[in-house]
Design a protein around this motif. Structure first.
Motif, short mmCIF file in Angstrom:
data_model
loop_
_atom_site.label_atom_id
_atom_site.label_comp_id
_atom_site.label_asym_id
_atom_site.label_seq_id
_atom_site.Cartn_x
_atom_site.Cartn_y
_atom_site.Cartn_z
N THR A 107 33.05 21.12 34.69
CA THR A 107 32.39 19.96 34.49
C THR A 107 33.62 18.61 34.53
O THR A 107 33.29 17.82 35.20
CB THR A 107 31.78 19.95 33.05
OG1 THR A 107 30.72 21.04 32.98
CG2 THR A 107 31.22 18.40 32.81
N MET A 108 34.50 18.89 34.06
CA MET A 108 35.66 17.90 34.07
C MET A 108 36.12 17.66 35.61
O MET A 108 36.19 16.53 35.91
CB MET A 108 36.95 18.32 33.33
CG MET A 108 37.91 17.17 33.12
SD MET A 108 39.15 17.28 34.74
CE MET A 108 40.08 19.07 34.68
N LEU A 109 36.18 18.85 36.61
CA LEU A 109 36.84 18.53 37.70
C LEU A 109 35.60 18.10 38.63
O LEU A 109 35.87 16.97 39.32
CB LEU A 109 36.95 20.12 38.25
CG LEU A 109 37.02 20.18 39.79
CD1 LEU A 109 38.66 19.47 40.08
CD2 LEU A 109 37.62 21.46 40.11
N TRP A 110 34.36 18.42 38.42
CA TRP A 110 33.33 17.64 39.14
C TRP A 110 33.19 16.30 38.79
O TRP A 110 33.17 15.31 39.64
CB TRP A 110 31.91 18.45 38.74
CG TRP A 110 30.60 17.63 39.42
CD1 TRP A 110 29.83 16.82 38.39
CD2 TRP A 110 30.29 17.54 40.60
NE1 TRP A 110 28.85 16.27 39.23
CE2 TRP A 110 28.97 16.89 40.54
CE3 TRP A 110 30.65 18.30 41.82
CZ2 TRP A 110 28.27 16.68 41.84
CZ3 TRP A 110 30.00 17.89 42.67
CH2 TRP A 110 28.69 17.09 43.01
N SER A 111 33.50 15.91 37.42
CA SER A 111 33.22 14.44 37.14
C SER A 111 34.35 13.97 37.59
O SER A 111 34.31 12.64 38.03
CB SER A 111 33.20 14.29 35.63
OG SER A 111 32.29 15.18 34.97
N PHE A 112 35.71 14.42 37.55
CA PHE A 112 36.70 13.65 38.34
C PHE A 112 36.56 13.44 39.59
O PHE A 112 37.00 12.26 40.23
CB PHE A 112 37.93 14.61 37.98
CG PHE A 112 39.36 13.99 38.45
CD1 PHE A 112 40.14 13.11 37.44
CD2 PHE A 112 39.90 14.07 39.76
CE1 PHE A 112 41.18 12.54 37.92
CE2 PHE A 112 41.13 13.32 40.20
CZ PHE A 112 41.81 12.77 39.27
N LYS A 153 31.58 9.89 28.00
CA LYS A 153 30.51 9.18 28.72
C LYS A 153 30.37 9.24 30.21
O LYS A 153 29.41 9.37 30.85
CB LYS A 153 30.54 7.64 28.45
CG LYS A 153 30.22 7.61 27.01
CD LYS A 153 30.25 5.91 26.62
CE LYS A 153 30.05 5.66 25.23
NZ LYS A 153 30.17 4.39 25.03
N LYS A 154 31.92 9.70 30.86
CA LYS A 154 31.88 9.96 32.36
C LYS A 154 31.89 11.42 32.87
O LYS A 154 32.05 11.64 33.91
CB LYS A 154 33.31 9.19 32.69
CG LYS A 154 33.17 7.53 32.42
CD LYS A 154 34.69 7.34 33.03
CE LYS A 154 34.51 5.76 32.77
NZ LYS A 154 35.83 5.10 33.57
N LEU A 155 31.57 12.13 32.00
CA LEU A 155 31.54 13.72 32.29
C LEU A 155 30.04 14.05 32.71
O LEU A 155 29.03 13.57 31.98
CB LEU A 155 31.81 14.41 31.07
CG LEU A 155 33.09 14.44 30.82
CD1 LEU A 155 33.19 15.41 29.62
CD2 LEU A 155 34.12 15.19 31.95
N PHE A 156 29.66 14.60 33.88
CA PHE A 156 28.37 14.76 34.16
C PHE A 156 28.40 16.43 34.57
O PHE A 156 29.28 16.96 35.42
CB PHE A 156 28.29 14.26 35.62
CG PHE A 156 28.24 12.80 35.47
CD1 PHE A 156 27.33 11.96 34.82
CD2 PHE A 156 29.41 12.21 35.91
CE1 PHE A 156 27.55 10.61 34.66
CE2 PHE A 156 29.66 10.72 35.90
CZ PHE A 156 28.42 9.90 35.29
N SER A 157 27.55 17.30 34.04
CA SER A 157 27.54 18.76 34.21
C SER A 157 26.75 19.26 35.07
O SER A 157 25.64 18.67 35.36
CB SER A 157 27.24 19.44 32.86
OG SER A 157 27.18 20.70 33.09
N PRO A 158 27.37 19.79 36.06
CA PRO A 158 26.42 20.42 37.18
C PRO A 158 26.00 21.84 37.08
O PRO A 158 25.61 22.56 37.69
CB PRO A 158 27.37 20.52 38.32
CG PRO A 158 28.69 20.72 37.76
CD PRO A 158 28.68 20.10 36.34
N ARG A 159 25.83 22.34 35.73
CA ARG A 159 25.51 23.76 35.43
C ARG A 159 24.11 24.05 35.73
O ARG A 159 23.95 25.18 36.35
CB ARG A 159 25.85 24.05 33.90
CG ARG A 159 26.00 25.52 33.54
CD ARG A 159 25.92 25.61 32.10
NE ARG A 159 27.40 25.27 31.79
CZ ARG A 159 28.01 25.40 30.42
NH1 ARG A 159 27.05 25.76 29.60
NH2 ARG A 159 29.18 24.98 30.26
N ALA A 160 23.32 23.27 35.67
CA ALA A 160 21.75 23.51 35.65
C ALA A 160 21.65 23.78 37.18
O ALA A 160 21.06 24.76 37.86
CB ALA A 160 20.85 22.54 35.40
#
Length: 779
Positions: free
Chosen positions: A283-288, A427-434
């Protein structure tokens, strides 16, 4: 005219030869006259270099030498051994390529003279980069050079090994040519260069490098270059360094104090670290990446399988930036293409293993993200050094787990590396897990890749030496598996075996402690008894004096040698099948025995004809199938089957005759005795039918005569008799249709005017018999 031209050509050759000799003599004199002070060197023209080298450097836009180049080129030209360490991106490649070219030029080396210099690199990408730099710098020289790395055509390399003056190679492929190629001769080699020398000298290449050095002549010039140099006496003794010039390494005392690594990090590199839970790394890497789409980024991971999976998933997620992956299991041509593609692009993300952390010069890298913690400080320096090269700015981000933070930061501080902790804005974290879970559900291959990546990461943590930093028990494996998109946590078999062995050892230690405690308690009781009044009964010998060493050793010599228990081999299905074949066991063979223990042979399953037995014997010997002979055998066996079928039909007709006779007797008598005989004949018929597999069981049908007896006085005897007669005729017809050739054995039809006795009521016994038969039929 021809003679005049020949004379002019000879004069020009002679004059060019004289010019070459004069230039070489002048260069040699300058080597001796030039002082070791490098402060006066402002450009490459200030160094004693030949015109061909200076011209190529000018065209490649190399004008001013770096500090490591000023300090190392002059001693190398004088033929001294060099042990140099400098920050990443400081130009170490030119620092050893220029002396190699000058050495061959001054020595008047030609293609026919064999190998003069060997440059060893730990990775293929670095060797390829050195080769490309050599082509630019030595374009005006007449020397031949070869790139000898794994993944290339081995036959093509073999034919040209003896024609190369400069070899740029990896250790494994070089050793392969030394062992297999008769054209390769290293006795003419005069210069040995180790780029990233500390990596070449570590445990991974120790045996390979030792075997390579044995084939080199002892009198040679050795140049060692790296960002983190070794000063181990053992390593330097292996290379036979003689009065080496230490450049950038400091004195050995300073190296022991470990003040060196702080100097190896570029000054313009901003070093940061962030603490993230294991399940939040993706999640951190994707958001970065989503927040840095206009920059050039390298992401380092621990294993090839992780790089492959993260690259595949992120390509499906489509972050809006070019993605590349560089890892060891790719084909060499593909690796070189990815390397060139990453160098050319300006907005791109490269997922890579540590093969991209050593020596590779990637221009204008903005961010270096170490998603998995490096093995040690040296590895951290090499990874972070891909950015802020050649006095440009760059940033490094180290991602640590909560269990890794304290020990890793302490290691960096011990090496005088200052690193700043930063916090992530939730607030800037976006999880792509789904989305990842949906991709894995649709693609089984991607799911298998995720499982392999999970196991590879756990294994990398398990194999790390520094257990203060890498604690495998602190990992939340279930949460990490879910972050990869996996619903179920994959099994980690090697970890299960390790934990099982560890538990067994703990149990053994506990039992040993208990035994020692029991033995000590028994000894105390025994000692107390000896002090009591029963001294004559229980005595303790050798209680208050020491045992001599000689006696102990003699007792040990008398003991038998310990027998090492062999490990039990794993029983697999294949091994069990081989054992069964060796024993010639007949599997799934059913045999029936009688009460006396004799085997009951079913003749229906036995081969009757002589041809069939002959075919069976032939099949056992040859093992092959003879189709023509098998066809003849089946025709012969078919004759026996038809004969057996006729016998069965005759037996059936005989049973039917007996059944009809018993029915007539019952009709005539009409008594209970007749009914009992009828029931007994039916039981006998059922037993006979059970023995015959081809017969049909009709015992469940009710007796029509008994049914029609109860219809009262209104029913005419003629109609009842006709119905009974038609019933018998239908049975008779069904049996006669089986075999027409046996129809003469059947009983003639009954006369039509024959009448039977009809009673107006059913008896109690008749009703019970009919009810029992109907119940048996329904069940």
């Amino acid at each position: 005219m021809k003679q005049k031209r020949a004379r002019e050509h000879h004069k020009s050759q002679k004059s060019s030869k004289n010019i070459l000799d004069e230039e070489i003599q002048q260069l040699k004199s300058e080597y001796e006259e030039v002082s070791c002070a490098h402060e006066n060197v402002k450009c490459f023209a200030d160094l004693p270099l030949c015109q061909k080298t200076l011209k190529a450097l000018a065209e490649a836009k190399y004008v001013r030498p770096t500090e490591i180049q000023r300090e190392s080129i002059l001693p190398a030209l004088q033929g001294k051994d060099i042990l140099a360490a400098a920050i990443t991106g400081s130009g170490k490649t030119l620092a050893f390529l220029i002396p190699v070219l000058e050495h061959l030029y001054v020595s008047k080396w030609s293609r026919l003279d064999g190998v003069a210099a060997i440059i060893i690199s730990p990775t293929r990408e670095l060797a390829y980069q050195i080769f490309e730099t050599l082509k630019r710098v030595g374009k005006y020289h007449d020397f031949s050079a070869g790139l000898i790395i794994g993944g290339k055509n081995l036959k093509f390399e073999r034919k040209r090994m003896d024609q190369c003056n400069i070899l740029i190679c990896t250790p494994g492929r070089l050793l392969q040519h030394m062992d297999e190629n008769p054209l390769f001769d290293a006795t003419t080699m005069e210069v040995l260069v180790l780029d990233e020398a500390d990596r070449c000298l570590d445990m991974g290449f120790e045996k390979t490098l030792n075997a390579i050095i044995e084939n080199f002549p002892p009198t040679r010039q050795t140049l060692l270059f790296s960002a983190t140099q070794t000063n181990s006496v053992k390593d330097l003794a292996r290379l036979n360094l003689q009065q080496a010039v230490h450049i950038g390494c400091g004195k050995p005392e300073e190296y022991k104090l470990k003040k060196l690594p702080a100097q190896m990090v570029p000054e313009l590199l901003q070093q940061n670290y962030v603490v993230v839970a294991l399940e939040d790394k993706i999640t951190m890497l994707w958001s970065f990446i989503k927040n840095h789409l206009k920059q050039k980024i390298i992401v380092f991971l621990a294993s090839c399988k992780q790089v492959k999976y993260i690259y595949e998933v992120f390509c499906k997620l489509r972050p809006g930036i070019s993605l590349l992956a560089l890892y060891g299991t790719l084909h060499q041509d593909r690796r070189i293409a990815i390397y060139n593609d990453f160098v050319k692009k300006s907005n791109v993300v490269l997922f890579a293993t540590d093969i991209a952390s050593r020596g590779l010069d990637f221009p204008s890298i903005n961010w270096v993200i170490q998603l998995d913690c490096p093995e040690d400080v040296t590895q951290y320096i090499h990874r972070a050094g891909r950015s802020a090269r050649n006095k440009s700015r760059g940033e490094s981000l180290l991602v640590l787990l909560p269990s890794e933070e304290e020990a890793m930061v302490a290691e960096l501080e011990r090496q005088f590396i200052t690193i700043r902790k930063i916090l992530i804005d939730p607030k800037k974290l976006f999880s792509p897990r789904a989305k990842i879970e949906a991709f894995l559900a649709q693609n089984p291959e991607l799911k298998a890749s995720a499982q392999r990546a999970f196991v590879a990461y756990i294994k990398s943590i398990f194999l790390m030496k520094n257990k203060k930093i890498f604690n495998i028990k602190a990992l939340d494996m279930e949460a990490y598996a879910k972050s990869l998109g996996l619903i179920l946590t994959p099994r980690v078999r090697f970890l299960e075996r390790f934990l099982k062995k560890q538990n067994n050892k703990e149990v053994e230690n506990l039992t040993d402690k208990k035994e020692t405690q029991q033995n000590s308690s028994n000894f105390k009781v025994f000692h107390n008894d000896s002090e009591s009044d029963d001294e004559e009964l229980l005595t303790l010998k050798r209680a208050d004096h020491a045992i001599e060493d000689g006696a102990a050793s003699s007792e040990e010599e008398d003991l038998p040698a310990p027998v090492l228990r062999k490990k039990d081999k794993l029983l697999t299905k294949a091994s069990l099948a081989k054992k069964a074949l060796k024993k010639k066991l007949q599997i799934n063979e059913k045999r029936i025995f009688d009460d006396e223990g004799n085997e009951i042979v079913d003749h229906r399953k036995q081969l009757q004809s002589a041809l069939a037995k002959e075919y069976d014997d032939k099949l056992k010997v040859s093992g092959g199938i003879d189709i023509e002979m098998a066809k003849e055998m089946l025709q012969e066996e078919d004759k026996y089957d038809k004969q057996r079928f006729r016998e069965l039909v005759k037996r059936r007709h005989k049973k039917l005759k007996e059944k009809l006779k018993s029915a007539e007797a019952r009709d005539r008598n009409g008594s209970e005795e007749g009914e009992e005989n009828n029931s007994s004949s039916r039981e006998e018929e059922e037993e006979e039918d059970d023995d015959d597999d081809t017969s049909v069981d009709l015992s469940w049908l009710p007796d029509p005569k008994k049914i029609y007896k109860g219809q009262g006085a209104n029913s005419s005897p003629d109609t009842d008799e006709e119905k009974i007669e038609s019933e018998n005729n239908s049975r008779k017809g069904s049996n006669s249709s089986i075999a027409d050739d046996e129809s003469e054995d059947t009983e003639p039809e009954e006369p039509a005017n024959k009448k039977s006795k009809v009673t107006s009521k059913l008896s109690l016994n008749d009703a019970e018999v009919i009810a029992a038969q109907l119940l048996a039929y329904t069940n």
